[in-house]
Write an enzyme that holds these catalytic residues in place. Structure first.
Site, PDB file in Angstrom:
ATOM      1  N   GLU A  52      30.799  33.720  44.498  1.00 49.02           N
ATOM      2  CA  GLU A  52      29.626  33.613  43.636  1.00 49.02           C
ATOM      3  C   GLU A  52      28.550  32.667  44.169  1.00 49.02           C
ATOM      4  O   GLU A  52      27.969  31.907  43.398  1.00 49.02           O
ATOM      5  CB  GLU A  52      30.077  33.152  42.245  1.00 49.02           C
ATOM      6  CG  GLU A  52      30.630  31.712  42.179  1.00 49.02           C
ATOM      7  CD  GLU A  52      32.145  31.604  42.330  1.00 49.02           C
ATOM      8  OE1 GLU A  52      32.763  32.510  42.908  1.00 49.02           O
ATOM      9  OE2 GLU A  52      32.711  30.591  41.871  1.00 49.02           O
ATOM     10  N   GLY A  69      37.930  38.706  47.040  1.00 50.33           N
ATOM     11  CA  GLY A  69      37.214  39.883  46.553  1.00 50.33           C
ATOM     12  C   GLY A  69      35.723  39.679  46.693  1.00 50.33           C
ATOM     13  O   GLY A  69      35.000  40.542  47.205  1.00 50.33           O
ATOM     14  N   GLU A  88      30.847  38.150  39.158  1.00 52.30           N
ATOM     15  CA  GLU A  88      30.137  37.197  40.031  1.00 52.30           C
ATOM     16  C   GLU A  88      28.801  36.784  39.411  1.00 52.30           C
ATOM     17  O   GLU A  88      28.383  35.637  39.527  1.00 52.30           O
ATOM     18  CB  GLU A  88      29.919  37.797  41.425  1.00 52.30           C
ATOM     19  CG  GLU A  88      31.194  38.185  42.170  1.00 52.30           C
ATOM     20  CD  GLU A  88      32.244  37.099  42.226  1.00 52.30           C
ATOM     21  OE1 GLU A  88      31.880  35.907  42.339  1.00 52.30           O
ATOM     22  OE2 GLU A  88      33.441  37.436  42.148  1.00 52.30           O
ATOM     23  N   HIS A 120      29.000  33.993  36.967  1.00 55.59           N
ATOM     24  CA  HIS A 120      29.105  32.677  37.618  1.00 55.59           C
ATOM     25  C   HIS A 120      27.737  32.052  37.915  1.00 55.59           C
ATOM     26  O   HIS A 120      27.655  30.841  38.122  1.00 55.59           O
ATOM     27  CB  HIS A 120      29.842  32.805  38.953  1.00 55.59           C
ATOM     28  CG  HIS A 120      31.334  32.847  38.863  1.00 55.59           C
ATOM     29  ND1 HIS A 120      32.076  31.934  38.160  1.00 55.59           N
ATOM     30  CD2 HIS A 120      32.235  33.692  39.443  1.00 55.59           C
ATOM     31  CE1 HIS A 120      33.371  32.216  38.306  1.00 55.59           C
ATOM     32  NE2 HIS A 120      33.487  33.278  39.075  1.00 55.59           N
TER      33      HIS A 120
HETATM   34 ZN   LIG Z   1      35.101  34.249  39.901  1.00 52.17          ZN
END
Ligand SMILES: [Zn+2]
Length: 396
Positions: free
Chosen positions: A259, A256, A291, A294
């Site tokens: 990060e 998907g 993201e 992260h």
């Molecule tokens: Zn993640």
């Protein structure tokens, strides 16, 4: 290819401390391969033997402290460094590397719409070895200073701010110490929307043929980005640890999103080309929020070994949903979590391959087994457990 065992990683981390990678990549040498030159500065805490990893098409030369090593000693992806003395060292590795068409390492894509070519990296979990020579394990963090030579008309993006030096040469600002799997570059004739927030450059990028679609949603994407950024600053005492925040929507991406510090990559299906439901917009917003979490949890603070990757993802999952609810127009995200994500966790939990949220350390003895315990349990069941913990103890 040899896999790295946890024991080997621990032994190597005890022996060496890695300081800095100075990496030059030349993307102008053809469609199949690129040139990679890496200089690695590290300290050996004692005399001993270790190894560096690399998956080259052709290993041209290797020197350790100026003395040539035999490139033919490369065994699969490992180059042995024997008889190291205690103290400072510099390893230089020049190699020709292959572009990938599989989203691993340096992926190269030519857009069928207009014939323009783009490259970008995906280094997780050990694909940085497809790009340059590296002591590849998450706890050997170092400064990465990259420079690139790219075809004329291309824009280069990296973890730090990229500067056009002219004649196709680009330098990327050195990172703070980060893990090897988090290094990233992207290069091509990107369409970019740039702005500034909290004194930092923010950008969103996609291939040119998607420009009108990105432009149509740029306000929405940047509004979500700014709101999450501000909310994370309220939650975390630590300021954002990097010098810029770019989000690149890249073609043929396997996951998907990823990060990478200062350069998050997303599958470019998130640049919507026709009318979509608000649920789809919320999903994209959730990935943006996930993201960004992260950047602190994963990138600034990183797992020592892959058995702890669940906490990376469970925490980002929890923070993503919660932060959207608090800071954006998507105030009902936990309903979507309950319907969508928890069922992913339940599914994984009913299979013979079920496992504890935090896997037994013995279950992850090497990099090959790391992903066997990485599924809906690691993301959704873990985030549910964290949310339950918050219900009992409070978020602070
Ligand atoms: Zn993640």
């Amino acid at each position: 290819m040899s896999v790295l065992t946890r024991d080997e990683a621990q032994t190597r981390a005890q022996l060496i401390d890695v300081h800095r990678y100075t990496v030059a990549l030349d993307l102008t040498t053809g469609d199949e391969t690129f040139e990679s030159r890496a200089a690695i500065q590290f300290t050996a805490r004692a005399a001993g033997d270790t190894f560096v990893e690399l998956k080259p098409a052709l290993l041209r030369s290797v020197t350790l402290d100026g003395q040539p090593l035999d490139p033919h000693t490369l065994d699969q992806n490992r180059l042995a460094l024997t008889g190291l003395t205690e103290g400072e060292h510099e390893l230089r590795v020049d190699a020709t590397m292959r572009y990938s068409r599989t989203g691993e390492g340096m992926h190269r894509f030519t857009d069928p719409t207009d014939g323009e070519t783009y490259v970008y990296t995906q280094m997780f979990l050990e694909d940085v070895q497809r790009v340059f020579a590296v002591f590849d394990q998450p706890d050997l963090k170092a400064v990465f200073a990259l420079s690139l030579t790219a075809p004329e008309g291309w824009t280069v993006l990296g973890n730090g701010i990229a500067t056009d030096e002219g004649d196709g040469h680009w330098s990327i600002a050195p990172t703070p110490p980060i893990s090897t799997y988090l290094v990233a570059v992207a290069a091509g004739p990107w369409h970019s929307v740039r702005t500034e927030h909290a004194g930092l450059p923010f950008g969103i990028h996609c291939r040119r043929s998607l420009a009108p679609h990105l432009d149509a949603d740029a306000d929405e994407i940047l509004t979500i980005t700014r709101a999450c950024y501000d909310r994370y600053h309220e939650k975390f005492k630590e300021p954002y640890p990097f010098d810029s925040y770019d989000q690149a929507f890249v073609p043929e991406f396997n996951a998907g999103a990823m990060e990478n510090p200062g350069l998050v990559t997303f599958r470019d299906e998130f640049v919507y080309r026709s009318a979509v439901t608000d649920t789809e917009r919320q999903t994209r917003a959730m990935v943006i929020a996930h993201e960004m979490a992260h950047m602190w949890f994963g990138d600034l603070v990183t797992l020592t070994w892959w058995d702890d990757i669940w906490l990376n993802e469970s925490f980002a999952e929890y923070m993503g949903y919660q932060t959207l609810t608090e800071a954006t127009r998507h105030t009902d995200t936990w309903v979507a979590f309950g319907i969508d994500r928890k069922s992913w966790g339940y599914d994984a939990d009913q299979r013979p391959s079920t496992h504890p949220v935090a896997p037994d350390p013995d279950a992850v003895p090497d990099t090959a087994s790391a992903m066997l315990n990485f599924d809906g349990i690691s993301y959704a069941k873990g985030a549910s457990a964290l949310r339950q913990l918050v219900a009992w103890l409070g978020e602070k």
